[in-house]
Structure formats: C-alpha cells, structure tokens
Design an enzyme around this catalytic site. Structure first.
Site, PDB file in Angstrom:
ATOM      1  N   CYS A   1      -7.327 -25.878  -9.064  1.00 28.45           N
ATOM      2  CA  CYS A   1      -7.161 -26.227 -10.478  1.00 28.45           C
ATOM      3  C   CYS A   1      -5.693 -26.414 -10.849  1.00 28.45           C
ATOM      4  CB  CYS A   1      -7.778 -25.155 -11.366  1.00 28.45           C
ATOM      5  SG  CYS A   1      -9.559 -25.094 -11.259  1.00 28.45           S
TER       6      CYS A   1
ATOM      7  N   LYS B   1      -2.971 -24.771  -9.335  1.00 30.91           N
ATOM      8  CA  LYS B   1      -2.147 -23.571  -9.210  1.00 30.91           C
ATOM      9  C   LYS B   1      -0.917 -23.827  -8.340  1.00 30.91           C
ATOM     10  CE  LYS B   1      -3.224 -18.812  -7.982  1.00 30.91           C
ATOM     11  NZ  LYS B   1      -4.060 -18.628  -6.805  1.00 30.91           N
TER      12      LYS B   1
ATOM     13  N   ARG C   1      -6.733 -28.092   4.504  1.00 29.58           N
ATOM     14  CA  ARG C   1      -5.566 -27.331   4.046  1.00 29.58           C
ATOM     15  C   ARG C   1      -4.372 -27.505   4.975  1.00 29.58           C
ATOM     16  NH1 ARG C   1      -6.544 -23.102  -0.144  1.00 29.58           N
ATOM     17  NH2 ARG C   1      -8.623 -23.580  -0.884  1.00 29.58           N
TER      18      ARG C   1
END
Ligand code: SPV
Ligand code: MN
Length: 622
Positions: free
Chosen positions: A273, A275, A387
C-alpha cells in the site's frame, strides 16, 4: 553440558562448530539446537558466527545447492518459491495455545500439544542428506535497550542468506547478553522437487508462544520461512505487551524540514500500500521500511528499525518513481530477486516500465506467453508478490541515525491503507486517543497479493498489524493507548490515503503527491502551519498545499483538485463507522470502552455536519 543433549551435539558437530556453540555459554540455546539436530537429522551442521567468511560460505552454498541462481550482474541472484508458496499463508500460520491460555476470537490458534506433535512430525528427518545452518541475529541495533537476540536454524541457504542481508549480526550479542530471553526459529523447506518445497499440503508455520519458538516447514517463501521477519514480530508483540513497549508493522523515516531540521515518522501501512515507496521518498532519509519497535526512553517516544535490509515488492518499481532502489537493482552488488521472470540472465517484473520478454523462467518453471495453470488461468510473466532483498547499507539515502542504539525520536505517527472511496489523502488526529482509535484501530484496506487469497476486498486491519497480532485485539489497543502515558508530549498522529478515487474511478492523487503530504505533516509536527477542523480530523489548507506542491514537486496544484480530494464524504465515512463499530461491538473481546465512545463522537460530528451542510462537504464549508 547435560549428557543427552551434549551427546547429540558431540555426535553430529565437528569440534570447530561445537566450539562456536559452547563459546556462547547458553544452555537453553544448546538444548534447542540439540533438539533440532535430533529431530531433523541433518547430514552436517554449520554454525555461523559474525565472521564475514561464514557469510561468504552461506552465499556460496545457496548457489551450489540450486536455491539461488546467479544472474548476469555481479552479486545478483534469483530464487524461486513454489507455485503455491508465493505469499504469507495465513491459514496454516497458527499459535500453539497452551491449556488455559486464550488469545481472543480473532487469532488463528490450535491446541499446543496436538500442534507440536503435528509440526514436529513433519520436521522429523526433514534435513536428511542436507546441511543445517545455525545463525545468530539481533533484532534492532546491537548494544541497545531495543536489542533482541534470535537464533535461526534452517536447511535453506537462501533463508540464511536473505536474513544476512535483512538483519544485524547477533553472534557477539549472544556472547554479551547471556540468558534465556531470546527467540528461536526452526525452519525446513521439507522435501524438495527440483528446487521447491513439494509437500504444500503439509505446509505449517506454528508459533509456540509458551517457548518463544516458531516451527516452519514445507515452505520457502520468505514471509513464511525467515523467522526474524513477521514470525519474530508476533513474538515481539507478546514481549512488548509484557514489558510495556510497542512492536509495530511500521517504516521509520527522516523527513527533512526547513533549516536542516529532520523529523522522524513511523508509519504503518498494510502490505503493498505504498509503505516502502513512502520510506524511500526522494530527498528524505530511510531508517527502515517494515518493522519498528517503539519505547519510552527518558519521557520521549523513540523507535528503531528492527531490520537492516529490505524484502521489498518489486512490482511497479521503475526509474521514474523509485530511482534510489532502481540504482541498487541494476548496479553490481548483493541483490536476491525472488519470483521474477528471468531471461538471458536478466530479471524482469510487472510494471517495470518496459516490455517484458515473451519467454523465460519464472515461478512456474519454463514460461512463455499464454502458458496456463491447472485451473486454465494464464500465468503472468512474474508474480505480483515478486520481491527483491537488499541491505539498507546499499542505499544512498540511508539515514545516519539508522544504527543508533537509542533509536530516533518519534516526531509523528501515520497510518495508511488502500481506500478508494472514504478518507481524504491526509489529515491529522485531534489528539493521541482520537488517532489511535479512529485512524490506527479503524484502519481498513483493500486486500493485495502479499498474502494468498482474493484481492481487492475491503478488510479491517488495525494498525496494519492484524496479521501479526499475538495478543487479544482489545489488549493491543489498550497498550497503544497507554503508551502515551509515559510521554511528556505524545507525537501527533496522521492518516494518509494514496488510493482515493473520483466518481469516475480515476485516482484523485498522483504517485508522487505523498512527498507533499509528508512535508505538510512535518510542518504540522512543529506547529508551523494552521489546519482546518473537520469531523474526522484536521485538514490542510489549500494555500499551504499549493505552496508545498510548488516547492516539493515543482508543479501547480489547483483549487478544484484540492476540493475534490479533501471534500468530506459523509455517507462513506458513516458506512465505515458502521463497519468498525460492528467489529468492536461484536467480534472483538476486551474492547476498551473508550473505543466505542470515540467512534460515537465521530459519528455525531459527521451527522451534525450532514444536517447542516449535506452529504459532501468541501473544506471551505466546514
Ligand atoms: C509484508 O507482506 O508485509 C511483508 C513481506 O513485509 S512478508 O515478509 O511476507 O511479511
Ligand atoms: Mn510488511
């Protein structure tokens, strides 16, 4: 040493590795390792100290055993998790509940005795023919009131390597601080087919709260396998509850204000979101992007980054928005990419801002455009939860106080979620209690791909920490409220929303606008700017934002945009209160009474506004 565990260790470890363990002089530690060796039956055991030679060894083993594949750029590797092992698995992550203990109705628990027997059954013989790595880390800076020692046992060199990038070395810390107050993690990837865990139906992540120990088996995805990440957060939340501090799912960053002033913010956002991209804003400095511990030291709120690296979502990372990260991801140096697409030794990901190859290797094996999975759905080139893992030391914008044993002062706290229709882009709470309850404890977010399950569903996620709570929700809120008691001046609390849309579905704010919201909050912490009092919080004035847009982003900001962004949407806010009140009234046990009182007061302010001004009220009409 006691005979039985001494015999196990002597039988399985050579003199060098045994000596490294004995030098720590910690019986609880030796017992844990002996138990793991006897249970998992590894072919050999490598005990790592903080010596760089041991890290070189772990990195090499990850490549030799095929868990990581070198890429074209020096120091870069790729790791693939199994097709059904691409995110945190909430369903099989459970607390082992001792008889008589209770964690409230909201947490996923299972009977301790049955759970231990199940997970230990899966771990039995799981490391046969494989090497066991024993690693020591410190959560938070070493030699600090925040330091927390951890031992990780794993048969995955990828896990041992990733944690090396993500955490501070802890062998010497173990030597300094003897005693039993450390966390213990035992992980095995289980039976492998090719490079990935095969027994997905037997994936288990069980948290033994009675012993501060986590067992993880038949999984490789970092969020399930690396004990020090969210599994340690769960244990830390319990320890913080016992000791009177806070363990939060928060980034920490330094926001640079006028005259060289740096104000530190701790911010909680659910996964995916915004961060990391907030913590990485150009011109600001990063302390950490995921987990923070907060303590009251000398009457002041201070916090540290628990970690020393980033396990970040790579989707949508592109030069224009994330120049600092892009530089690390393209320059020689240590980077582990996971679940990206690899073609000709280069990594590719979704939203990288250029066309992707039509074939390569990804989390499904050999991949080509149009490849479908067992359900007939098309397999994307890279996973949405792909990631990168890097050390913070690789970043040009690392804050100089990152490793300060006393942490940094908490200037402000912010909460953010993925909210398409309710909250304004930025607002400040009236005070600590109002912020904790209506911003932190009322946080909702539309779900993302960071966990397995449906996306885009609005879900309650208090303090963005719900997935990791290990104490009853009511107790956790109580602890947050109480934290301010020991403070001379509690830090202001803010709420942000980067995902607000107009009636036509278009986003009302731009990707880079968060830079302006941060500067506004920084000014507010010091009382430099006035604000407008609305029913849900204090709102920015148009003229302040107009100036900040010009100064920070060099772009104009129109009054129309301001009005659209900061109009209070009364029906949506009331609907949100309905949802949140229902949760605290019926689903949560031990809700402090002030929670419902605060929500009621917010409802009354919204209803009064609706009566006076209608459903949608522009800031000028407040
Ligand atoms: C998150 O999902 O919030 C993460 C990654 O930071 S994980 O390690 O999976 O928790
Ligand atoms: Mn996280």
């Amino acid at each position: 040493m006691n005979d039985t565990y001494a015999a196990v260790l002597k039988g399985q470890l050579d003199a060098d590795n045994l000596g490294r363990l004995e030098a720590l002089g910690n019986e609880r530690l030796l017992r844990f390792i002996a138990d793991a060796v006897a249970l998992c039956q590894p072919a050999s055991v490598k005990v790592c100290t903080d010596d760089p030679a041991d890290i070189v060894y772990v990195r090499r083993r990850a490549i030799e055993n095929g868990e990581e594949i070198p890429l074209a750029t020096e120091g870069h590797t790729v790791h693939f998790d199994g097709f059904y092992d691409q995110g945190r698995d909430k369903e099989v992550t459970r607390y082992l509940l001792p008889k008589g203990a209770h964690l409230g109705p909201n947490l996923n628990c299972t009977d301790r005795r049955a759970g231990l027997s199940e997970v230990r059954g899966y771990l039995e013989g799981s490391m046969e023919g494989r090497e066991m790595f024993v690693r020591f880390f410190c959560l938070g800076p070493t030699k600090s009131p925040f330091s927390l020692s951890c031992v990780q046992i794993t048969d995955s060199a990828y896990v041992a390597h990733s944690e090396d990038l993500l955490y501070r070395p802890g062998y010497e810390q173990f030597k300094r601080v003897r005693g039993d107050g450390f966390f213990r993690f035992l992980h095995s990837a289980g039976r492998l087919v090719g490079r990935v865990s095969a027994d997905v139906d037997k994936k288990r992540i069980y948290i033994d709260i009675a012993e501060d120990t986590v067992y993880s088996v038949n999984t490789q995805y970092g969020g399930n396998s690396m004990g020090l990440k969210k599994l340690a957060l769960r244990l830390a939340i319990r320890k913080a509850d016992r000791e009177g501090w806070l363990a939060e799912h928060m980034f920490v960053m330094g926001v640079h204000g006028p005259g060289g002033r740096v104000t530190y913010f701790a911010g909680a956002f659910p996964s995916a979101c915004g961060k990391t991209s907030t913590a990485m804003l150009p011109g600001e400095t990063i302390v950490g992007d995921d987990i923070a511990y907060l303590r009251v030291l000398g009457g002041e709120a201070r916090c540290v980054n628990v970690e020393a690296g980033i396990f970040g979502i790579i989707q949508d990372v592109k030069e224009a928005d994330d120049p600092v990260i892009c530089k690390v991801l393209t320059a020689p140096g240590e980077v582990i990419f996971s679940n990206v697409l690899v073609h000709d030794g280069r990594p590719y990901w979704l939203g990288m801002g250029r066309p992707l190859p039509t074939e390569g290797e990804n989390f499904s094996g050999a991949w080509h455009v149009g490849k479908i999975d067992k359900q007939g759905s098309e397999i994307p080139p890279a996973h949405k939860n792909a990631r990168y893992t890097i050390s913070l030391r690789a970043l040009a914008n690392l804050d100089p106080k990152f490793d300060d044993p006393r942490g940094v002062p908490v200037g402000g706290i912010l909460y953010g979620g993925r909210d398409s229709d309710t909250s304004v882009p930025v607002q400040q709470s009236f005070d600590w209690v109002h912020g904790v309850i209506t911003m932190g404890a009322s946080l909702e977010s539309e779900t993302t791909s960071a966990t397995l399950g449906a996306e885009g569903v609005r879900s309650f996620n208090l303090m963005s920490n719900l997935d990791f709570l290990a104490i009853p929700l009511g107790t956790y809120i109580h602890n947050n409220l109480n934290f301010a008691r020991g403070l001379k001046a509690p830090p202001p609390i803010f709420a942000v929303n980067y995902f607000l849309r107009g009636k036509d579905g278009r986003y009302l704010t731009g990707m880079r606008d968060k830079a302006v919201w941060m500067k506004w909050m920084e000014r507010r912490v010091h009382g430099d700017l006035e604000a407008i009092r609305g029913p849900t919080g204090l709102l920015p004035r148009f003229e302040d934002l107009e100036r900040l847009f010009r100064e920070v982003l060099g772009k104009p900001y129109s009054r129309e945009a301001y009005v659209e962004q900061f109009t209070i949407r009364v029906p949506e806010n009331l609907a949100k209160l309905d949802r949140i009140e229902k949760i605290y009234r019926y689903d949560v046990s031990e809700t402090p009474s002030v929670v419902l009182e605060m929500l009621l007061a917010q409802r009354e302010r919204l209803e009064a506004l609706r009566k006076a001004k209608g459903d949608y009220v522009a800031p000028a009409d407040l």
